[in-house]
Structure formats: C-alpha cells, structure tokens
Scaffold this motif. Structure first.
Motif, short mmCIF file in Angstrom:
data_model
loop_
_atom_site.label_atom_id
_atom_site.label_comp_id
_atom_site.label_asym_id
_atom_site.label_seq_id
_atom_site.Cartn_x
_atom_site.Cartn_y
_atom_site.Cartn_z
N MET A 150 3.30 7.22 1.17
CA MET A 150 3.54 6.92 -0.22
C MET A 150 2.27 6.46 -0.89
SD MET A 150 7.21 5.09 -0.08
CE MET A 150 6.96 4.67 1.62
N LEU A 204 0.41 3.96 -2.62
CA LEU A 204 0.62 2.53 -2.75
C LEU A 204 -0.55 1.84 -3.40
CD1 LEU A 204 2.21 1.97 0.73
CD2 LEU A 204 3.36 2.25 -1.44
N CYS A 259 -1.56 8.36 2.01
CA CYS A 259 -0.64 8.40 0.89
C CYS A 259 -0.16 9.83 0.63
CB CYS A 259 -1.30 7.85 -0.36
SG CYS A 259 -1.60 6.08 -0.31
N TYR A 273 -1.95 4.98 8.27
CA TYR A 273 -1.83 3.92 7.29
C TYR A 273 -2.81 2.79 7.59
CZ TYR A 273 2.54 6.22 6.16
OH TYR A 273 3.49 7.14 5.81
N ARG A 292 2.25 -0.52 6.80
CA ARG A 292 3.18 -0.22 5.72
C ARG A 292 4.60 -0.41 6.24
NH1 ARG A 292 6.48 3.79 4.23
NH2 ARG A 292 5.94 4.92 6.12
N GLY A 344 8.81 -0.09 4.85
CA GLY A 344 9.58 0.48 3.76
C GLY A 344 11.00 0.81 4.16
N SER A 380 11.26 2.19 7.72
CA SER A 380 9.98 2.74 8.18
C SER A 380 8.99 1.59 8.36
CB SER A 380 9.43 3.75 7.17
OG SER A 380 9.15 3.14 5.93
N SER A 419 6.66 6.61 11.72
CA SER A 419 6.18 7.88 11.18
C SER A 419 5.20 8.58 12.11
CB SER A 419 5.48 7.67 9.83
OG SER A 419 6.36 7.13 8.88
N SER A 464 2.77 -2.05 -3.56
CA SER A 464 4.12 -1.50 -3.45
C SER A 464 4.34 -0.32 -4.39
CB SER A 464 5.17 -2.59 -3.73
OG SER A 464 5.03 -3.07 -5.06
N ALA A 486 12.41 6.48 -1.64
CA ALA A 486 11.75 5.61 -0.68
C ALA A 486 11.01 4.48 -1.38
CB ALA A 486 10.77 6.41 0.17
N GLY A 520 8.05 1.48 -0.45
CA GLY A 520 7.05 1.10 0.55
C GLY A 520 6.20 -0.08 0.09
N TYR A 521 5.75 -0.85 1.06
CA TYR A 521 4.91 -2.02 0.79
C TYR A 521 3.79 -2.09 1.83
CZ TYR A 521 3.48 -6.86 0.10
OH TYR A 521 2.75 -8.00 -0.15
#
Length: 274
Positions: free
Chosen positions: A1, A3, A17, A41, A51, A53, A75, A89, A237, A269, A271-272
């Motif tokens: 994602m 982020l 990402c 990540y 990450r 999520g 995740s 992932s 996020s 989704a 994500g953070y």
C-alpha cells in the motif's frame, strides 16, 4: 500500500508500495494464498521497519469457481536492516541487495492447499494439503513510479513438485497530495505437477467425483490486471480500494473444474507503517 508521499519514500519503500497492490490482488484471486511478489516493506535500508494492516477480500471459493467467497484477513510484514524479512505477504526470507532500486534473494513461503468441502464442485476431488515452498525473487524499479517483479516458488501440490514462476509490473500515478492511482498486470507460469494438482482429474478422482479424467501440461496458468485507489491518511497510514480481473489460460481454462474462466475480485485494505 502507498503509505507515504512520493517525495518522502525511499525507492525500496516505493517499490514495496507499488508491488503491494499486485500481491493483494493475487490474494483476492487465489484466496490469500499467493506469495507471488516479494514486497519489501520497512523504513530506510539502514533501519528496521514494518507494516500492519487489515484486508477485506471478495473473491471466489477457488480458481475457476463460480462460488463467491469473502474474507477478512490481517496482514503483518517486517524487515530488518540486515535484509531479513518475515510476514504474511512475503513469507520468511533474506534480501541480499544493498541497492535502492533492486531487491533479490531467497525465501520460504507456503501453498495452503484446497479443501474439498470448499465448494460442491470439488466433491470427490479430495483435499490438497498444505505444503512449504522454497524459492527466490528479483524486483527492479527503473524509476520512481514503475516496478518490475518476479519470483519462483517450488514445493506445492500433491507430490510436492509444483513449480510456479510469477512475473508482474506495477505503475503508480499521483493524483494529488493524498491520492494515488495504481495499475498493474501479472502472470503465472506453472509446471505440470502444479497444474495437475489444482486443475487436473486423476483416474481415482474421476471415479469418486464423476468428472472425466483430465491431464494437463506445463504452461501459462493465468493473467491478471488490476487498478487501485489509495488515500494517504497520514505519513504512516493509508486505505486502499481496488478491483482485479483474472483470466485462466491454457489447460487450466479448459479443466472440468473450471466453471468460470474470468473472475473479478475486490479488496478494501488499511495499512500502518511502524
């Protein structure tokens, strides 16, 4: 994602990402079982980072099924500064690259198999058991907005000899300061053992299921295209929504187990980064 903003992301983070969208859409089409792309990540290369999520998936009971299936899955992925990574992932592995635009290495993933009771169409086919997979990956980001990905996985299927090769491309288009459009495409090549396990019908399975015996050969399993829209909530996020279209090819498309050759899958989704 996506982020963070483009100007604040290191290239390795940007690659993660962009390729994350490919992985999530593969999860939607293969029911959160595909480790097709290594999504590295983390923070800057010299720092640890990860990450976390939550992903809502709308897909199908199995590849080729008409029966829909929805899932809510967590995740979690983490990368250490020495190149080791682990998560839902990526699996468990080591990125050998020290260059920002490249990532390559070895990893351990999993093929989660397929339960016979997942769909009436699988009755009499038996279960495909969980199998560990060994493999490698190579990703290249020639620019700040483009990522090329590849991976190899071995060990899936009934006889543990399934081999999958995944190739993908992802492109990110900034719309304004907080919105990003992502587009991508991918394909999966498979050997005979991998395709026979999921799309073939043995003589014993034919006797118990009512399907005619069906043997497959190695080749292209499927092609996929996706589009996603990401809203950056903060520097750490974001939330992503998207759609993916997957089309089975060759012997997989013509299998008696395939009741829908082309499928549309969706995801939402959050994500953070930490």
């Amino acid at each position: 994602m996506m982020l963070n903003t483009l100007r604040h992301l290191p290239r390795t983070g940007l690659m993660a990402c962009m390729t994350a969208g490919l992985g999530l859409f593969s999860a939607a089409s293969a029911q959160a079982q595909a480790f097709d792309t290594a999504r590295i990540y983390g923070a800057a290369p010299e720092r640890d980072g990860g990450r976390i999520g939550l992903v809502a998936l709308a897909g199908h009971a199995y590849q080729g099924s008409k029966k829909s299936r929805a899932m809510l899955v967590p995740s979690l992925d983490y990368q250490w500064s020495n190149g080791w990574f682990a998560g839902t992932s990526n699996g468990l592995g080591l990125n050998f690259s020290k260059q920002a635009q490249f990532s390559y290495g070895l990893r351990l993933t999993a093929d989660f198999g397929r339960d016979e009771d997942r769909s009436p169409a699988l009755r009499g086919m038996g279960d495909i058991e969980f199998r560990p997979e060994i493999g490698g990956f190579f990703n290249y980001s020639p620019s700040q907005s483009l990522a090329l990905t590849s991976s190899l996985r071995y060990g899936s299927g009934q006889d543990r000899k399934g081999l999958l090769v995944d190739l993908g491309v992802a492109h990110q288009i900034p719309l304004d300061g907080s919105w990003r459009l992502g587009v991508g495409a991918a394909l999966t090549l498979a050997n005979r053992e991998a395709l026979q396990s999921y799309f073939g019908v043995s003589a014993a399975q034919a006797a118990s299921s009512g399907y005619a015996p069906y043997r497959v050969g190695a080749g292209l399993r499927d092609v996929r295209a996706n589009a996603s829209l990401t809203h950056i909530l903060s520097p750490r996020s974001s939330v992503t929504a998207g759609l993916s279209v997957s089309a089975l090819q060759g012997d997989a498309k013509n299998s008696p187990l395939t009741h829908q050759k082309t499928s549309v899958n969706g995801l939402l989704a959050f994500g953070y980064l930490f």
